[in-house]
Design a protein around this motif. Structure first.
Motif, PDB file in Angstrom:
ATOM      1  N   LYS A  97       7.843 -41.731   5.199  1.00  0.00           N
ATOM      2  CA  LYS A  97       8.134 -42.660   4.104  1.00  0.00           C
ATOM      3  C   LYS A  97       6.947 -42.948   3.205  1.00  0.00           C
ATOM      4  O   LYS A  97       7.074 -43.671   2.210  1.00  0.00           O
ATOM      5  N   ASP A 158      10.088 -50.089   3.809  1.00  0.00           N
ATOM      6  CA  ASP A 158      10.533 -48.843   4.424  1.00  0.00           C
ATOM      7  C   ASP A 158      11.048 -49.063   5.836  1.00  0.00           C
ATOM      8  O   ASP A 158      11.970 -48.375   6.286  1.00  0.00           O
ATOM      9  N   GLU A 162      14.745 -47.751   6.862  1.00  0.00           N
ATOM     10  CA  GLU A 162      14.966 -46.817   7.963  1.00  0.00           C
ATOM     11  C   GLU A 162      15.691 -47.460   9.125  1.00  0.00           C
ATOM     12  O   GLU A 162      16.375 -46.772   9.889  1.00  0.00           O
TER      13      GLU A 162
END
Length: 464
Positions: A97, A158, A162
């Motif tokens: 990421k 992130d 995720e």
């Protein structure tokens, strides 16, 4: 992203450098390089241990025009505590990421712009990040992959993104009963031990996991002595080592403070449960069943005999179980046996997918065949066929750079040495009928656990 004991070898053979090997006479840290083999079925294999303890292995194959490059970390789901379950897999997602040098888009676009591919997977004992590129683009692949593994920022936004992706992955896995039954079987054998848990974790463990927990796991576990870098294809070993050192310069993996590479088990010793039956009621058109028992660990000298035995029982279309259950009786489309091996444990099991009404017959036939082989063994003809399958599948599996790269890394990471191809083939050739039949008498007589996913009441298999 894919989810997929201490070594008895002497230190020199394991490839673990002693403090003296890692330092020159003057006391200055230096890298140590050795040529491991000039394999007639491949190229020259070399190994360098950096002052940090990080290991770089390459196989030069000049006939190729591509290179597979992988970074393997000796950490997997078995290294997690209960509340951490899923941390290794979560981290695998997050490292793509963004870093201090690249955004997530730049990581993917730089490799895709040269026609390359990247991916990663987490297992119960290790995590791998890899790229496959044209040979001329290897410097780019090394820079990108080392950057994301060594210097990810793990941005809070992130982590949340995720988390949602992983929860969807877990839900998707729950919709695949053919996959779910393997996890159910591992739980039947290992219970609450980390080897019995889902690699992805569960909704209950992934949902509350914080960035701080993942960051701590990252920095404690991703240390230089726990990392093996492997590459295979058209390459030069010295150039690869130089590029790796350049890519890691200034990152947390750039250190001269080497610690010995740890070999398994670093986590709790394996505890197998008494034979158990677990049923996951689910309205499916097909029932999925696994019958099996604890097996042998990956360093057990009987592992070559186990490969032969597995081939004979359920390793192909000519195997006993396939012929009996599918070819002669038409009870199942898919039926096979398999062996999973870990540092200090293993599994041996038979899987079948069949109509719910045929489960009892399939299980009866499977048990009868296992008992027959345990009692009377296999034949000389089956021994020859099983050995041929083992040798052929191994050699044919080395026909691409990715499999050769994996072989280098697994040899170093899991065994501490790289067994030459000729030696491995010789070890298979040396397996005798007594070896296989002795193993069968031991292994197949063990109490069997059963895992079932399908339209059954939980009590349906209570007496089995």
């Amino acid at each position: 992203m894919s989810r997929t004991r201490r070594s008895s070898f002497p230190a020199a053979r394991r490839g673990v450098p002693s403090p003296g090997l890692a330092r020159a006479a003057s006391g200055t840290a230096r890298a140590v390089t050795r040529t491991l083999s000039d394999d007639p079925l491949g190229g020259t294999v070399r190994r360098t241990v950096l002052p940090s303890g990080l290991r770089v292995l390459t196989e030069a194959i000049p006939a190729m025009r591509s290179v597979s490059f992988g970074i393997w970390v000796a950490v997997g789901s078995r290294d997690e505590t209960g509340p951490q379950a899923g941390a290794a897999h979560f981290l695998e997602h997050l490292l793509f990421k963004g870093t201090n040098k690249r955004s997530a888009l730049e990581i993917s676009s730089e490799i895709e712009a040269v026609g390359g591919e990247t991916n990663a997977f987490t297992t119960k004992e290790y995590t791998c990040y890899y790229a496959r590129v044209l040979d001329e683009d290897l410097p780019l692949a090394i820079d990108v992959m080392c950057d994301l593994v060594a210097d990810s920022v793990l941005a809070p936004a992130d982590v949340e993104t995720e988390r949602g992706v992983i929860l969807e992955e877990i839900a998707m896995h729950d919709d695949e009963p053919g996959d779910e039954v393997h996890d159910l079987f591992a739980r039947a054998v290992y219970g609450d031990h980390p080897l019995g848990r889902l690699i992805s974790g569960t909704e209950e463990t992934v949902t509350p996991m914080t960035r701080r927990q993942i960051q701590s796991f990252y920095r404690r576990r991703y240390t230089a002595p726990q990392i093996v870098i492997a590459a295979a294809g058209n390459l030069d070993h010295a150039a690869v080592v130089k590029l790796v050192r350049q890519a890691l310069r200034g990152t947390p993996l750039d250190t001269d403070a080497a610690a010995p590479a740890a070999h398994r088990p670093a986590t709790p010793a394996v505890r197998t449960k008494p034979a158990a039956t677990l049923v996951e009621p689910k309205e499916t058109e097909q029932a999925h069943v696994i019958l099996g028992c604890p097996g042998i660990d990956r360093t057990d000298e009987r592992r070559f005999a186990l490969g032969v035995l597995n081939n004979v029982l359920g390793g192909g279309m000519s195997s006993r179980l396939f012929q009996e259950i599918r070819e002669q009786r038409g009870l199942a489309y898919s039926v096979y046996s398999y062996a999973s091996q870990y540092a200090d444990s293993g599994l041996f099991a038979v899987y079948a997918g069949c109509a719910p009404g045929k489960v009892d017959e399939v299980l009866d036939l499977t048990r009868a065949e296992l008992q027959r082989v345990a009692a009377t063994g296999i034949t000389e003809a089956e021994l020859a066929r099983g050995k041929g399958m083992s040798k052929g599948s191994f050699v044919l599996g080395l026909e691409d750079t990715g499999s050769r790269m994996s072989r280098l890394a697994k040899g170093e990471l899991l065994y501490g040495n790289l067994m030459p191809v000729d030696e491995l083939l010789a070890r298979v050739d040396a397996v005798t009928l007594d070896d296989v039949n002795g193993l069968a008498a031991d292994l197949l007589a063990r109490p069997m656990s059963l895992a079932v996913v399908g339209p059954f009441d939980e009590s349906a298999f209570a007496a089995r």
